[in-house]
Design a protein around this motif. Structure first.
Motif, PDB file in Angstrom:
ATOM      1  N   ASP A  88      45.320   7.886  34.025  1.00 25.01           N
ATOM      2  CA  ASP A  88      44.970   9.207  33.885  1.00 25.01           C
ATOM      3  C   ASP A  88      45.511  10.191  34.889  1.00 25.01           C
ATOM      4  O   ASP A  88      46.098   9.796  35.632  1.00 25.01           O
ATOM      5  CB  ASP A  88      43.535   9.558  34.248  1.00 25.01           C
ATOM      6  N   ILE A  89      45.806  11.283  34.305  1.00 27.87           N
ATOM      7  CA  ILE A  89      46.269  12.391  35.298  1.00 27.87           C
ATOM      8  C   ILE A  89      45.261  12.876  36.392  1.00 27.87           C
ATOM      9  O   ILE A  89      44.041  12.757  36.061  1.00 27.87           O
ATOM     10  CB  ILE A  89      46.796  13.716  34.461  1.00 27.87           C
ATOM     11  N   PRO A  90      45.550  12.586  37.829  1.00 21.49           N
ATOM     12  CA  PRO A  90      44.836  12.929  38.654  1.00 21.49           C
ATOM     13  C   PRO A  90      44.154  14.325  38.676  1.00 21.49           C
ATOM     14  O   PRO A  90      45.009  15.156  38.462  1.00 21.49           O
ATOM     15  CB  PRO A  90      45.544  12.746  40.224  1.00 21.49           C
ATOM     16  N   ARG A  91      42.867  14.478  38.817  1.00 19.94           N
ATOM     17  CA  ARG A  91      42.251  15.843  39.051  1.00 19.94           C
ATOM     18  C   ARG A  91      41.535  15.949  40.310  1.00 19.94           C
ATOM     19  O   ARG A  91      40.986  15.094  40.706  1.00 19.94           O
ATOM     20  CB  ARG A  91      41.085  15.698  37.909  1.00 19.94           C
ATOM     21  N   VAL A  92      41.936  17.080  40.936  1.00 18.33           N
ATOM     22  CA  VAL A  92      41.351  17.529  42.035  1.00 18.33           C
ATOM     23  C   VAL A  92      40.311  18.545  41.912  1.00 18.33           C
ATOM     24  O   VAL A  92      40.352  19.326  41.322  1.00 18.33           O
ATOM     25  CB  VAL A  92      42.479  18.220  43.069  1.00 18.33           C
ATOM     26  N   ASP A  93      39.039  18.190  42.762  1.00 14.57           N
ATOM     27  CA  ASP A  93      37.961  19.015  42.885  1.00 14.57           C
ATOM     28  C   ASP A  93      38.351  19.936  43.878  1.00 14.57           C
ATOM     29  O   ASP A  93      38.044  19.546  45.086  1.00 14.57           O
ATOM     30  CB  ASP A  93      36.759  18.120  43.041  1.00 14.57           C
ATOM     31  N   VAL A 110      43.940   8.489  45.161  1.00 11.28           N
ATOM     32  CA  VAL A 110      42.221   8.597  44.980  1.00 11.28           C
ATOM     33  C   VAL A 110      41.733   7.763  46.105  1.00 11.28           C
ATOM     34  O   VAL A 110      40.913   8.606  46.820  1.00 11.28           O
ATOM     35  CB  VAL A 110      41.733   8.076  43.642  1.00 11.28           C
ATOM     36  N   PRO A 111      41.853   6.692  46.215  1.00 15.51           N
ATOM     37  CA  PRO A 111      41.281   6.088  47.593  1.00 15.51           C
ATOM     38  C   PRO A 111      41.258   6.589  48.964  1.00 15.51           C
ATOM     39  O   PRO A 111      40.628   6.493  49.948  1.00 15.51           O
ATOM     40  CB  PRO A 111      41.630   4.708  47.366  1.00 15.51           C
ATOM     41  N   PHE A 112      42.518   7.204  48.964  1.00 10.92           N
ATOM     42  CA  PHE A 112      43.045   7.860  50.360  1.00 10.92           C
ATOM     43  C   PHE A 112      42.505   9.205  50.507  1.00 10.92           C
ATOM     44  O   PHE A 112      42.565   9.648  51.885  1.00 10.92           O
ATOM     45  CB  PHE A 112      44.662   7.705  50.665  1.00 10.92           C
ATOM     46  N   CYS A 130      47.295  13.183  50.831  1.00 12.38           N
ATOM     47  CA  CYS A 130      47.673  12.820  49.513  1.00 12.38           C
ATOM     48  C   CYS A 130      49.153  13.153  49.465  1.00 12.38           C
ATOM     49  O   CYS A 130      49.767  12.483  48.835  1.00 12.38           O
ATOM     50  CB  CYS A 130      47.081  13.623  48.311  1.00 12.38           C
ATOM     51  N   VAL A 131      49.499  14.035  50.409  1.00 17.27           N
ATOM     52  CA  VAL A 131      50.823  14.361  50.331  1.00 17.27           C
ATOM     53  C   VAL A 131      51.769  13.167  51.052  1.00 17.27           C
ATOM     54  O   VAL A 131      52.837  12.729  50.572  1.00 17.27           O
ATOM     55  CB  VAL A 131      51.443  15.864  51.266  1.00 17.27           C
ATOM     56  N   ILE A 178      39.793  13.366  44.784  1.00 13.20           N
ATOM     57  CA  ILE A 178      40.545  13.516  43.614  1.00 13.20           C
ATOM     58  C   ILE A 178      39.906  12.386  42.693  1.00 13.20           C
ATOM     59  O   ILE A 178      39.365  11.500  43.136  1.00 13.20           O
ATOM     60  CB  ILE A 178      42.082  12.704  44.140  1.00 13.20           C
ATOM     61  N   GLN A 179      39.842  12.699  41.483  1.00 15.55           N
ATOM     62  CA  GLN A 179      39.115  11.811  40.423  1.00 15.55           C
ATOM     63  C   GLN A 179      40.034  11.429  39.205  1.00 15.55           C
ATOM     64  O   GLN A 179      41.091  11.970  38.988  1.00 15.55           O
ATOM     65  CB  GLN A 179      38.064  12.794  39.636  1.00 15.55           C
TER      66      GLN A 179
END
Ligand code: SF4
Ligand code: SF4
Length: 164
Positions: free
Chosen positions: A64-69, A49-51, A79-80, A57-58
């Motif tokens: 929680d499961i990360p959700r990508v906009d 999220v912060p990176f 993120c990889v 990424i929310q």
């Protein structure tokens, strides 16, 4: 197939990822590189999220499961690089000649541009051969973009570099 069969099996199927809402819609997939976070478990991790440079990424709570906009995602691959679970990928299905998959790699020898590598699916089965297009490294995780045959972009989730 129950929603959590992947825990017993040890790998997740694309249909399970779709049910969890973790796969971008077809039109976004065809537009250009986009992140897919294959991270279905409620674990205390939010490093992606912060990176993320575009704040795509929310996550409200750390479990929680990360959700990508997907409309904010540029496919940069950060993120990889930072995901400790090696669960983040970028796919590019927009090119006519081939698909491109960006994935993490933490073995040696490190892949280099131009390498021919074995392609692995989510079950770690060999499904073909691809070409390394780009490699960069962050904290000993190699972020590798591989050119794969057209139609393989949603299947390839690992590579194996034969010892040189
Ligand atoms: S690929 Fe880049 S922009 Fe997209 S979610 Fe990952 S870090 Fe964010
Ligand atoms: S960094 Fe990886 S394991 Fe952690 S929440 Fe993000 S995708 Fe999941």
């Amino acid at each position: 197939m129950s929603d959590t069969d992947y825990r017993r099996r040890g790998y997740i199927e694309i249909e399970e990822l779709k049910k969890l809402g973790l796969i971008p819609p077809k039109d976004r997939l065809e537009k250009g590189p986009v992140a897919i976070l294959e991270c279905p478990e409620q674990i205390p991790c939010n490093i992606c999220v912060p990176f993320c440079p575009t704040k795509a990424i929310q996550m409200e709570r750390i479990i929680d499961i990360p959700r990508v906009d997907w409309n904010k995602c540029t496919g940069c691959g950060v993120c990889v690089a930072v995901c400790p679970g090696l669960a983040a990928f970028v796919v590019d299905l927009s090119k006519p000649e081939a698909d491109y998959v960006t994935l993490p790699y933490e073995f040696l020898p490190a892949p280099v541009k131009g390498d021919s590598v074995v392609l692995l699916n989510r079950r770690s089965e060999r499904i073909g051969v691809g070409e390394v297009i780009r490699v960069w490294e962050r904290n000993k995780t190699y972020v590798v973009t591989v050119k794969v045959p057209k139609g393989f972009g949603m299947e390839v989730r690992g590579i194996w570099v034969e010892r040189r």
